[in-house]
Scaffold this motif. Sequence first.
Motif, mmCIF file in Angstrom:
data_model
loop_
_atom_site.group_PDB
_atom_site.id
_atom_site.type_symbol
_atom_site.label_atom_id
_atom_site.label_comp_id
_atom_site.label_asym_id
_atom_site.label_seq_id
_atom_site.Cartn_x
_atom_site.Cartn_y
_atom_site.Cartn_z
ATOM 1 N N VAL A 6 42.452 37.735 32.936
ATOM 2 C CA VAL A 6 43.506 38.282 33.789
ATOM 3 C C VAL A 6 44.244 37.140 34.469
ATOM 4 O O VAL A 6 43.797 35.983 34.464
ATOM 5 C CB VAL A 6 42.921 39.234 34.859
ATOM 6 C CG1 VAL A 6 42.246 40.428 34.205
ATOM 7 C CG2 VAL A 6 41.948 38.484 35.761
ATOM 8 N N ARG A 7 45.355 37.481 35.082
ATOM 9 C CA ARG A 7 46.074 36.526 35.900
ATOM 10 C C ARG A 7 45.272 36.235 37.162
ATOM 11 O O ARG A 7 44.644 37.126 37.726
ATOM 12 C CB ARG A 7 47.439 37.082 36.295
ATOM 13 C CG ARG A 7 48.483 36.955 35.204
ATOM 14 C CD ARG A 7 48.946 35.524 35.059
ATOM 15 N NE ARG A 7 49.945 35.356 34.011
ATOM 16 C CZ ARG A 7 50.373 34.187 33.599
ATOM 17 N NH1 ARG A 7 49.882 33.084 34.135
ATOM 18 N NH2 ARG A 7 51.272 34.108 32.647
ATOM 19 N N ALA A 8 45.284 34.975 37.581
ATOM 20 C CA ALA A 8 44.560 34.613 38.799
ATOM 21 C C ALA A 8 45.153 35.353 39.973
ATOM 22 O O ALA A 8 46.376 35.453 40.119
ATOM 23 C CB ALA A 8 44.635 33.104 39.026
ATOM 24 N N MET A 9 44.270 35.887 40.830
ATOM 25 C CA MET A 9 44.697 36.674 41.982
ATOM 26 C C MET A 9 44.104 36.086 43.246
ATOM 27 O O MET A 9 43.126 35.340 43.195
ATOM 28 C CB MET A 9 44.228 38.128 41.836
ATOM 29 C CG MET A 9 44.726 38.818 40.584
ATOM 30 S SD MET A 9 44.078 40.484 40.446
ATOM 31 C CE MET A 9 44.683 40.949 38.837
ATOM 32 N N PRO A 10 44.679 36.436 44.418
ATOM 33 C CA PRO A 10 44.070 36.007 45.678
ATOM 34 C C PRO A 10 42.671 36.567 45.791
ATOM 35 O O PRO A 10 42.342 37.573 45.155
ATOM 36 C CB PRO A 10 44.999 36.611 46.755
ATOM 37 C CG PRO A 10 46.296 36.829 46.051
ATOM 38 C CD PRO A 10 45.940 37.147 44.627
ATOM 39 N N PRO A 11 41.789 35.938 46.620
ATOM 40 C CA PRO A 11 40.401 36.393 46.754
ATOM 41 C C PRO A 11 40.272 37.851 47.116
ATOM 42 O O PRO A 11 39.412 38.548 46.624
ATOM 43 C CB PRO A 11 39.847 35.485 47.865
ATOM 44 C CG PRO A 11 40.673 34.234 47.786
ATOM 45 C CD PRO A 11 42.032 34.693 47.382
ATOM 46 N N THR A 12 41.169 38.377 47.986
ATOM 47 C CA THR A 12 41.059 39.773 48.399
ATOM 48 C C THR A 12 41.300 40.704 47.226
ATOM 49 O O THR A 12 40.613 41.702 47.045
ATOM 50 C CB THR A 12 42.059 40.084 49.516
ATOM 51 O OG1 THR A 12 43.374 39.677 49.080
ATOM 52 C CG2 THR A 12 41.712 39.325 50.774
ATOM 53 N N THR A 13 42.303 40.338 46.385
ATOM 54 C CA THR A 13 42.590 41.162 45.215
ATOM 55 C C THR A 13 41.457 41.080 44.206
ATOM 56 O O THR A 13 41.071 42.059 43.590
ATOM 57 C CB THR A 13 43.902 40.687 44.547
ATOM 58 O OG1 THR A 13 44.925 40.649 45.540
ATOM 59 C CG2 THR A 13 44.302 41.603 43.424
ATOM 60 N N THR A 14 40.861 39.877 44.062
ATOM 61 C CA THR A 14 39.745 39.711 43.135
ATOM 62 C C THR A 14 38.562 40.557 43.546
ATOM 63 O O THR A 14 37.898 41.171 42.728
ATOM 64 C CB THR A 14 39.338 38.227 43.079
ATOM 65 O OG1 THR A 14 40.489 37.455 42.753
ATOM 66 C CG2 THR A 14 38.285 37.998 42.027
#
Length: 363
Positions: free
Chosen positions: A347-355
């Motif tokens: 997946v596309r890298a996401m901010p920690p909260t989204t991860t």
Amino acid sequence: MKLPGQDAMARGADEKLVSRRIKLPKRVVEHPLRQVAKRLLMALFVLFLTVFIVWLDRDGYHDNANETVDLLDCFYYATVTLSTTGYGDIVPHSDSARLINIMLITPLRVLFLIILVGTTLEVLTERTREEWRLKRWRKNLREHTVVVGFGTKGRSALMTLLATGLSKEQVVVVDPSAKVIDMANSEGLTGVVGDATRSDVLLRAELQKARQIVIATQRDDTAVLVTLTARQMNRGAKIVAAVREEENAQLLRQSGADAVITSASAAGRLLGLSVLSPSAGTVMEDLIQQGSGLDLIERPVRKSEVGKSVRDTDDLVVNVLRGHRLLPYDDPHASPLQLTDRLITIVRAMPPTTTRTTLGPPE
């Protein structure tokens, strides 16, 4: 023959020795000059408050020099009363003045002295506070992560875990170097100084209550010994270990490791791939690095994806984890997807909260 109480004394000595080898993260401490300034301001406040109280009831005091009490006499009386037992040249003679001295000025004198010797008291109580913090830490620590070895591999593994939502309070770092543990402390991590092949060192890290263990030592033989000791102490924890040589990977699995990463062969594979195809090497390096470009993650199957083919999902699925079986994306048995499956996706890298949301329970 042991005398009564010797066992208790020995246990107490052992606990003190152990506590010196466990380093909790340091609390944020103010600059010493700011601390001194605060104490001085508090002392001046107590002094002026005492002067104000004496001034309000100045008629109840008697000065042996001129029998009158002015503002300077109030300052003088407050100063010598708070800092000493007084000289007796200015004394309260009325009932109200004496009552005020008993009820107000005496407690203010005690408070004044506490402020002045606050630094000394702080030093004396520092060890007691640390012992109390250590006991509370041991009591509350459950289902945590133990990282053995805080070099490049251990640090990178921990950064990946923290990026997926793991709290620093749930991490214990074990390393034989005190300097390395000090560095971990500066980053807000709890550290244990010692040789992780020894069970008493792992006990300090509360490994028997850990949920997962990352072993990233510098030597393969050390990794094997740590894995054997850790598995004997904790049968249910997930153990992931790193080795330099491929020939030692099987030995680590036999020692109790759930997953083994061979750093030398992985680096060699990446080097060879970069030679053959620099672009492919860049993609692989991007996948390895957490939080940039593309990320390789594991997530549960969403309810909307149940019954669909692997190719019909929104993400690029690499593998399907079904029970204890890891099925490739092109395996006929991987489709249709089941609610209990977990997907290994790119997946596309996401901010920690989204991860963290992505790794949460199914929708």
